[in-house]
Design a protein around this motif. Structure first.
Motif, PDB file in Angstrom:
ATOM      1  N   ARG A  98       0.839  -1.199   0.000  1.00  0.00           N
ATOM      2  CA  ARG A  98       0.000   0.000   0.000  1.00  0.00           C
ATOM      3  C   ARG A  98       0.877   1.252   0.000  1.00  0.00           C
ATOM      4  N   CYS A  99       0.401   2.268  -0.696  1.00  0.00           N
ATOM      5  CA  CYS A  99       1.124   3.536  -0.790  1.00  0.00           C
ATOM      6  C   CYS A  99       0.994   4.296   0.534  1.00  0.00           C
ATOM      7  N   PRO A 100       2.104   4.809   1.084  1.00  0.00           N
ATOM      8  CA  PRO A 100       2.006   5.528   2.359  1.00  0.00           C
ATOM      9  C   PRO A 100       1.303   6.882   2.248  1.00  0.00           C
ATOM     10  N   HIS A 101       0.999   7.335   1.031  1.00  0.00           N
ATOM     11  CA  HIS A 101       0.296   8.614   0.906  1.00  0.00           C
ATOM     12  C   HIS A 101      -1.122   8.484   1.440  1.00  0.00           C
ATOM     13  N   LEU A 102      -1.998   7.788   0.695  1.00  0.00           N
ATOM     14  CA  LEU A 102      -3.372   7.614   1.167  1.00  0.00           C
ATOM     15  C   LEU A 102      -3.810   6.155   1.131  1.00  0.00           C
ATOM     16  N   GLY A 103      -2.877   5.241   0.849  1.00  0.00           N
ATOM     17  CA  GLY A 103      -3.192   3.821   1.016  1.00  0.00           C
ATOM     18  C   GLY A 103      -3.613   3.066  -0.231  1.00  0.00           C
ATOM     19  N   CYS A 104      -3.408   3.610  -1.419  1.00  0.00           N
ATOM     20  CA  CYS A 104      -3.784   2.871  -2.646  1.00  0.00           C
ATOM     21  C   CYS A 104      -2.827   1.682  -2.866  1.00  0.00           C
ATOM     22  N   ALA A 105      -3.290   0.729  -3.676  1.00  0.00           N
ATOM     23  CA  ALA A 105      -2.475  -0.448  -3.989  1.00  0.00           C
ATOM     24  C   ALA A 105      -1.356  -0.052  -4.951  1.00  0.00           C
ATOM     25  N   ASP A 110       4.813   1.727  -8.316  1.00  0.00           N
ATOM     26  CA  ASP A 110       4.170   2.991  -8.685  1.00  0.00           C
ATOM     27  C   ASP A 110       2.724   3.013  -8.199  1.00  0.00           C
ATOM     28  N   CYS A 111       2.285   4.201  -7.810  1.00  0.00           N
ATOM     29  CA  CYS A 111       0.912   4.335  -7.313  1.00  0.00           C
ATOM     30  C   CYS A 111       0.025   4.961  -8.394  1.00  0.00           C
ATOM     31  N   PRO A 112      -1.010   4.247  -8.833  1.00  0.00           N
ATOM     32  CA  PRO A 112      -1.858   4.796  -9.892  1.00  0.00           C
ATOM     33  C   PRO A 112      -2.782   5.920  -9.414  1.00  0.00           C
ATOM     34  N   CYS A 113      -2.910   6.098  -8.114  1.00  0.00           N
ATOM     35  CA  CYS A 113      -3.855   7.117  -7.618  1.00  0.00           C
ATOM     36  C   CYS A 113      -3.348   8.533  -7.875  1.00  0.00           C
ATOM     37  N   HIS A 114      -2.208   8.873  -7.261  1.00  0.00           N
ATOM     38  CA  HIS A 114      -1.701  10.243  -7.441  1.00  0.00           C
ATOM     39  C   HIS A 114      -0.261  10.258  -7.934  1.00  0.00           C
ATOM     40  N   GLY A 115       0.305   9.063  -8.193  1.00  0.00           N
ATOM     41  CA  GLY A 115       1.582   9.015  -8.895  1.00  0.00           C
ATOM     42  C   GLY A 115       2.831   8.911  -8.049  1.00  0.00           C
ATOM     43  N   SER A 116       2.716   8.641  -6.740  1.00  0.00           N
ATOM     44  CA  SER A 116       3.947   8.418  -5.960  1.00  0.00           C
ATOM     45  C   SER A 116       4.673   7.203  -6.525  1.00  0.00           C
ATOM     46  N   ARG A 117       6.003   7.193  -6.416  1.00  0.00           N
ATOM     47  CA  ARG A 117       6.790   6.057  -6.901  1.00  0.00           C
ATOM     48  C   ARG A 117       7.856   5.715  -5.866  1.00  0.00           C
ATOM     49  N   ALA A 168       6.862  12.284  -5.043  1.00  0.00           N
ATOM     50  CA  ALA A 168       5.747  12.678  -4.175  1.00  0.00           C
ATOM     51  C   ALA A 168       4.429  12.452  -4.963  1.00  0.00           C
ATOM     52  N   PRO A 169       3.270  12.553  -4.309  1.00  0.00           N
ATOM     53  CA  PRO A 169       2.997  13.266  -3.068  1.00  0.00           C
ATOM     54  C   PRO A 169       3.294  12.501  -1.774  1.00  0.00           C
ATOM     55  N   ALA A 170       3.551  11.184  -1.816  1.00  0.00           N
ATOM     56  CA  ALA A 170       3.952  10.515  -0.576  1.00  0.00           C
ATOM     57  C   ALA A 170       5.176  11.250  -0.022  1.00  0.00           C
TER      58      ALA A 170
HETATM   59 FE1  FES Z   1      -0.486   6.771  -3.578  1.00  0.00          FE
HETATM   60 FE2  FES Z   1      -1.774   9.030  -3.228  1.00  0.00          FE
HETATM   61  S1  FES Z   1      -2.323   7.093  -2.504  1.00  0.00           S
HETATM   62  S2  FES Z   1       0.047   8.697  -4.317  1.00  0.00           S
END
Ligand code: FES
Length: 440
Positions: free
Chosen positions: A392-399, A410-417, A427-429
Motif C-alpha cells: 500500500r502507498c504511504p500517501h493515502l493507502g492505494c495499492a 508505482d501508485c496509480p492514484c496520485h503518482g507516488s513512486r 511525491a505526493p507521498a
Molecule cells: Fe499513492 Fe496518493 S495514494 S500517491
C-alpha cells in the motif's frame, strides 16, 4: 530500479549545496529546487527579496533534468479548451503569461550560454480531426500568429500541422548554471511538515514570512486538495545518433503520440506515455519507431520524466489555498514545465512583492473544477484504494503496482513512486514505503 540519465545530466554537473543545519529565518522560503523553484528564487533575488530554496534531494533532479526542454507557448491543444471554458479573455491571459515567460528566457539566454535557439513549434495530426483547425481559430481569435501545413518534414504523412513560429529550445541545466550564482540553496533537506510559516526538516527549521511550494506535487494535503485535482503521467525519451535533423519541434495532437526535437547532433524522440501506475508504450514503442524510420540510427541515451497533470489542462499558480494567504504554489504544468515555470516565477514575484497581480488569473488554484473530470479522477483513486494488495502507498493507502520497465513500485492514484527497496522516488507521498523483495 533501472538507472537512466538524460543527455542534460550527462553533459552538465551542477554545483552541490549544503544540508540545512539548525534554525534559520528568511523572508520567502521556496520548497523545491527544480526549474520553477530556482526561477522563483532568481526572480525574487533580483527584486531585492531575501529567499532560501530547500530541496529534498539534488537540485534539478526531477523533471527539470529529464525534460525535452522546449520553450513554447504552443501547449498541445489548450487554447480551444480554455476559450470554451473561460472565454477569449482566459485564453488570452494564458497566452500572455507564457509569452512573458518565453520572452524572459530569450532575454536571459542572450547572457547565458545555454544553447537557446529559435525554432518553430508544430502540433501535427495523422488523422482527420477538426480539433486542430479549432485550435487555430482559437489562437487567431486572441491575435496569435499560426500557419497551417498539409505536409511536413516528418518521416510519415500527416493530415495537417499547425505551426507557431518564433518559439525556442535550450539546454535546461546549462541555463540553470547561469542563474545559480548568488542563490541561497540547501540540498538533502526534506521538509517534513509546515506549521504556519515554519518549515521543519530533520536537522532544523526555517521561519519565513511567505512560502512558495514548488515541490512538483504539493505534499500538504489538508489545504488545497491537490491530490483530488491532479494526477501524474510518465513519458519517455530516446536520444538518437545518426537519425534525422528536424527544422522544428513537433508534437502529436494525440495525448501520447510522438514528439521530436533536435539537440546538437541528436534527435530527441519522445512519447510512449501513460498515467503513472498504468501500462503504456514506453521506450519499447519509441525503439520500434526508431527502427522503422531510422534503422541506421544508434541510441545514445534514454530516460523518463514524470509530469503533474491538471484536470482542465491549466497549471495551478497562485495562492496555495484561500485559508493560507502566505502560502503560494506552482504545479500542474501538464508537460510544459519549462515555459510554465518562468511564467510562474514572474507571476509569483508580483504576488509576493505586491500582494497581487493583474494578470495570470487563469492559473488561480481556487478556480472552479468541472464536476465530471473531478468525479472521474476521484473514482480512479477510489478504485486504487479498493484494489486488494499487501503493498500500500504511504500517501493515502492505494495499492502499489509493480513497474517492470523501471523496476519500481508505482501508485496509480496520485503518482507516488518507490524503488524496489521502498525508497521514495516521487511525491505526493512524503516518506519511504516498507519495501519488498524486488520482483523478477
Ligand atoms: Fe499513492 Fe496518493 S495514494 S500517491
Amino acid at each position: 530500479m533501472e538507472r537512466t540519465q538524460s543527455i542534460w545530466h550527462k553533459e552538465t554537473q551542477l554545483p552541490h549545496y549544503p544540508v540545512l543545519e539548525g534554525d534559520t529565518a528568511t523572508d520567502v522560503l521556496i520548497i523545491g529546487g527544480g526549474m520553477a523553484g530556482l526561477l522563483c528564487a532568481y526572480q525574487l533575488k533580483w527584486a531585492g527579496v531575501d529567499c532560501l530554496v530547500v530541496e529534498a534531494d539534488r537540485i534539478a533532479g526531477g523533471v527539470t533534468g529529464n525534460t525535452t526542454a522546449k520553450l513554447t507557448v504552443q501547449h498541445g491543444l489548450i487554447y480551444e479548451t480554455i476559450t470554451r471554458d473561460w472565454g477569449r479573455e482566459g485564453a488570452a491571459d494564458y497566452l500572455r503569461a507564457n509569452q512573458r515567460g518565453l520572452e524572459e528566457y530569450r532575454t536571459l539566454g542572450r547572457e547565458i550560454d545555454c544553447a537557446l535557439v529559435e525554432k518553430p513549434a508544430f502540433v501535427y495530426t495523422r488523422e482527420e480531426s477538426p480539433k486542430l483547425r479549432r485550435e487555430q481559430k482559437a489562437l487567431e481569435a486572441i491575435g496569435c500568429e499560426t500557419r497551417w501545413h498539409r505536409g511536413t518534414e516528418l518521416p510519415f504523412p500527416v493530415v495537417g500541422a499547425l505551426e507557431m513560429p518564433g518559439q525556442a529550445q535550450f539546454d535546461p541545466l546549462r541555463f540553470l548554471q547561469g542563474i545559480l550564482p548568488g542563490l541561497d540553496i540547501r540540498e538533502g533537506s526534506t521538509v517534513r511538515r509546515v506549521e504556519g510559516c515554519t518549515a521543519v526538516t530533520d536537522r532544523g527549521t526555517i521561519r519565513a514570512k511567505q512560502i512558495i511550494f514548488c515541490t512538483h506535487f504539493p505534499f500538504v494535503d489538508r489545504r488545497g486538495c491537490y491530490f483530488m485535482k491532479m494526477y501524474q503521467d510518465r513519458s519517455y525519451v530516446l536520444a538518437l545518433e545518426g537519425a534525422w535533423s528536424p527544422r522544428g519541434m513537433y508534437i502529436d495532437q494525440k495525448e501520447h503520440g510522438l514528439s521530436f526535437r533536435r539537440a546538437g547532433e541528436l534527435l530527441l524522440l519522445g512519447g510512449g506515455g501513460h498515467r503513472t501506475g498504468r501500462q503504456g508504450g514506453g521506450w519499447e514503442e519509441l525503439r520500434k519507431a526508431a527502427r522503422r524510420f531510422w534503422p541506421q540510427s544508434r541510441e545514445v541515451a534514454h530516460w523518463a520524466a514524470q509530469d503533474c497533470m491538471t484536470l482542465d489542462g491549466i497549471p495551478y499558480i497562485g495562492r496555495y489555498s484561500p485559508a493560507k494567504p502566505q502560502w503560494y504554489v506552482a504545479t500542474g504544468f501538464n508537460k510544459w514545465g519549462m515555459t510554465s515555470s518562468m511564467a510562474a516565477a514572474l507571476l509569483l514575484r508580483e504576488m509576493v512583492t505586491k500582494g497581487r497581480a493583474d494578470w495570470g488569473w487563469i492559473f488561480d488554484p481556487a478556480r472552479t473544477m468541472k464536476p465530471l473530470p473531478l468525479a472521474a479522477n476521484i473514482l480512479s483513486s477510489t478504485w486504487g484504494l479498493l484494489t486488494p494488495s499487501l503493498r500500500r502507498c504511504p500517501h493515502l493507502g492505494c495499492a502499489l503496482q509493480w513497474n517492470p520497465r523501471e523496476r519500481s513500485w508505482d501508485c496509480p492514484c496520485h503518482g507516488s513512486r518507490f524503488a524496489f527497496d521502498g525508497k521514495l522516488i516521487n511525491a505526493p507521498a512524503s516518506r519511504d514505503w516498507g519495501g519488498a523483495p524486488e520482483k523478477k
